[in-house]
Design an enzyme around this catalytic site. Structure first.
Site, PDB file in Angstrom:
ATOM      1  CG  ASP A 252      -1.256 140.527  20.486  1.00 54.57           C
ATOM      2  OD1 ASP A 252      -0.446 139.924  21.224  1.00 54.57           O
ATOM      3  OD2 ASP A 252      -1.024 140.832  19.294  1.00 54.57           O
ATOM      4  CE  LYS A 259       0.826 143.572  20.111  1.00 57.40           C
ATOM      5  NZ  LYS A 259       1.533 143.732  18.831  1.00 57.40           N
ATOM      6  CD  GLU A 331      -1.121 137.547  18.521  1.00 58.73           C
ATOM      7  OE1 GLU A 331       0.050 137.978  18.369  1.00 58.73           O
ATOM      8  OE2 GLU A 331      -2.127 138.198  18.168  1.00 58.73           O
ATOM      9  NE  ARG A 333       2.398 135.676  11.888  1.00 59.22           N
ATOM     10  CZ  ARG A 333       3.242 136.524  11.318  1.00 59.22           C
ATOM     11  NH1 ARG A 333       4.267 136.079  10.616  1.00 59.22           N
ATOM     12  NH2 ARG A 333       3.071 137.820  11.440  1.00 59.22           N
TER      13      ARG A 333
HETATM   14  N1  BES Z   1      -2.259 142.066  16.587  1.00 59.52           N
HETATM   15  C1  BES Z   1      -1.018 142.367  16.025  1.00 59.52           C
HETATM   16  C2  BES Z   1      -1.115 143.191  14.731  1.00 59.52           C
HETATM   17  C3  BES Z   1      -1.691 144.571  14.868  1.00 59.52           C
HETATM   18  C4  BES Z   1      -0.868 145.659  14.996  1.00 59.52           C
HETATM   19  C5  BES Z   1      -3.045 144.760  14.794  1.00 59.52           C
HETATM   20  C6  BES Z   1      -1.391 146.923  15.078  1.00 59.52           C
HETATM   21  C7  BES Z   1      -3.580 146.024  14.877  1.00 59.52           C
HETATM   22  C8  BES Z   1      -2.742 147.122  15.019  1.00 59.52           C
HETATM   23  C9  BES Z   1      -0.258 141.072  15.710  1.00 59.52           C
HETATM   24  O1  BES Z   1      -0.516 140.024  16.550  1.00 59.52           O
HETATM   25  C10 BES Z   1       1.194 141.384  15.845  1.00 59.52           C
HETATM   26  O2  BES Z   1       1.605 141.671  16.933  1.00 59.52           O
HETATM   27  N2  BES Z   1       1.924 141.320  14.734  1.00 59.52           N
HETATM   28  C11 BES Z   1       3.309 141.613  14.743  1.00 59.52           C
HETATM   29  C12 BES Z   1       3.997 140.539  13.955  1.00 59.52           C
HETATM   30  C13 BES Z   1       5.496 140.546  14.077  1.00 59.52           C
HETATM   31  C14 BES Z   1       5.904 140.176  15.487  1.00 59.52           C
HETATM   32  C15 BES Z   1       6.065 139.569  13.087  1.00 59.52           C
HETATM   33  C16 BES Z   1       3.489 142.974  14.085  1.00 59.52           C
HETATM   34  O3  BES Z   1       2.721 143.308  13.181  1.00 59.52           O
HETATM   35  O4  BES Z   1       4.357 143.708  14.528  1.00 59.52           O
HETATM   36 ZN    ZN Z   2      -2.359 140.028  17.449  1.00 57.77          ZN
HETATM   37 MN    MN Z   3       0.707 140.056  18.272  1.00 59.49          MN
END
Ligand code: BES
Ligand code: ZN
Ligand code: MN
Length: 482
Positions: A252, A259, A331, A333
């Protein structure tokens, strides 16, 4: 690691260390009494005291504290076995003899499970590790009054350890090795255990209308996959199954909503939900569980690219609902929306539980010990929490207030994929719920627990935890078999 159960008075072989598990407040005589008196060892949980060459004993003796006698349950026995292994693993000795303070066959088997879980290592890419840094122990013997009964109780726990190790391997693999097609291939190999595995590629998913899942993988050169794993172990093969769905984002980057570089390598384990579902199916087959269970994995890679999905894009999910993609980093969800819909549409299960490393916000809410449980069904949530407690995989129920729905209402589509910063884990769960047609459903956000560094639990080495395999296996075993 070779596991044996031996009688309490079985003779000690060469290169053997004894780990004697003791309760708080014990008294000791002779050399041992002097060693204890010269230390702060009390027998409290997790304490160890290494005694070299005690008079008239083995070459090496380690006392392992197990806390109070009346709290010595299955998890305490596992922790004692794991602590014994950790203390002596690189000692240079080859055999570990664990002496338990209480002779029950089940606790002996649990101590052996503790060793199996603690000795997990992901070392396939290390070519230069010094010999004296590598574990020397190759055998563990658990001494018990009932060795035959303990051996007979061990196979389902050995199957569990195999499955947790399999999940940890998947989660530890870097994303250049484990991409969706390779993940699916490894799952397909599990047909050797008696599982049935079906793999859908992008063309099949497009035909089903899975625009939400496919949009996530659109920027990747790796083909997205949907994997269906079946274990029909109930006496009535046509009985309604239970179903588990896993987020399998093999990497991701965030996509176009990219990110920050710092820590991005962690996103190789963004497939921890799919890893846990795979591990569950592995243990069910391994112990020939009498239940009909479906596992579904949504496998994608989320990359930025000239062909990647953009913020603001609108995609149409298999459910028919349209989704405005506000942030391409939300992504997981999008993947689950189609995987959940497909699951209920095709299998009409008794319930669905999804596991996903879904939100960073769950780490803010619960820290690194607890995963979050979101559910539309109190009984299902209670069963999950009960199983989690028994297996030492902490889980906490979170609310799903309808009032927060408006955070994910879109102006131009049916729903949007982010709800802003407040209650980020909750709005993610509310999003998923829109793709669950009133089936009993629970969502476990395991972003907080899929990876632990440093680990604080002796049965979990640093890194991939395998979180979820144990609790799901326990729930199936306690509630849906026999
Ligand atoms: N895979 C991430 C969530 C995550 C963060 C898992 C840290 C493990 C450690 C997920 O896809 C994500 O990026 N979520 C975002 C959502 C936001 C953009 C609404 C998040 O948590 O920042
Ligand atoms: Zn993710
Ligand atoms: Mn993500």
């Amino acid at each position: 690691m070779e596991i044996e159960f031996v009688a309490a008075d079985a003779p000690l072989g060469a290169k053997t260390a004894v780990a004697r598990v003791v309760f708080e407040g014990g008294s000791y005589d002779g050399a041992l009494g002097r060693a204890v008196a010269a230390s702060r060892f009390t027998g409290a949980k997790g304490q160890t005291l290494d005694v070299l060459a005690p008079e008239g004993g083995p070459d090496r003796l380690v006392l392992v504290g197990a806390g109070k006698a009346d709290g010595f349950d299955a998890i305490a026995a596992e922790h004692a076995g794991a602590t014994a292994w950790k203390t002596l693993s690189v000692s240079g000795l080859e055999t570990l003899r664990i002496e338990l303070p209480n002779g029950s066959k089940d606790l002996a088997a649990r101590a052996a499970l503790g060793v199996r879980l603690a000795c997990y290592r992901f070392d396939k890419y290390r070519t230069k590790e010094a010999a004296d840094k590598k574990p020397s122990l190759t055998n563990a013997q658990v001494a018990t009054a009932e060795p035959d009964a303990a051996l007979a109780a061990f196979p389902p726990l050995a199957a569990l350890a195999d499955a947790v190790s399999f999940t940890r391997d998947l989660v530890s693999e870097p994303a250049n090795i484990l991409y969706p097609v390779e993940f699916a291939r490894r799952v397909k190999e599990l047909e050797r255990l008696g599982l049935e595995v079906e793999i859908l590629g992008e063309a099949e998913m497009a035909a089903l209308g899975m625009g939400s899942l496919l949009g996530v993988g659109q920027g990747s050169v790796r083909e997205s996959q949907l994997v269906v794993i079946k274990w029909m172990g109930a006496d009535d093969k046509s009985a309604q199954p239970v179903a588990f769905v896993g987020k399998g984002v093999c990497f991701d980057t965030g996509g176009i909503s990219i990110k920050p570089a710092d820590g991005m390598e962690d996103m190789k384990w963004d497939m921890g939900g799919a890893g846990a579902v795979t591990g569950l199916m592995h243990v069910l087959a391994g112990r020939k569980a009498k239940a009909n269970v479906i596992g579904i994995l949504g496998l994608v890679e989320n990359m930025p690219d000239g062909n990647a999905q953009r913020p603001g894009d609108v995609v149409t999910s298999m459910s028919g609902q349209t989704i405005e993609v506000i942030n391409t980093d939300a992504e997981g969800r999008l993947v689950l929306a189609d995987a959940l819909w497909y699951c209920q549409d095709r299998f009409k299960p008794k319930f669905m539980v999804d596991l996903a490393t879904l939100t960073g916000a769950i780490i803010i809410s619960l820290g690194n010990d607890y995963a979050g449980c979101f559910s539309n069904n109190d009984e299902l949530a209670a069963n999950l929490l009960d199983a989690a407690g028994k297996e030492g995989e902490p889980l906490w129920r979170m609310p799903m207030p309808a009032a927060y729905e408006k955070q994910i209402d879109s102006v131009i589509a049916d729903v949007k994929n982010t709800g802003g910063r407040p209650a980020g884990s909750i709005t993610a769960a509310l999003f998923l719920q829109r793709f669950v047609n009133n089936y009993p459903w629970a969502h476990l956000d395991i972003a907080s627990t899929a990876w632990k560094k440093p680990s604080t639990v002796p049965t979990i080495p640093d890194g991939a935890t395998g979180y979820g395999v144990r609790l799901l296996n326990r729930m199936v075993q306690d509630r849906y078999e026999g």
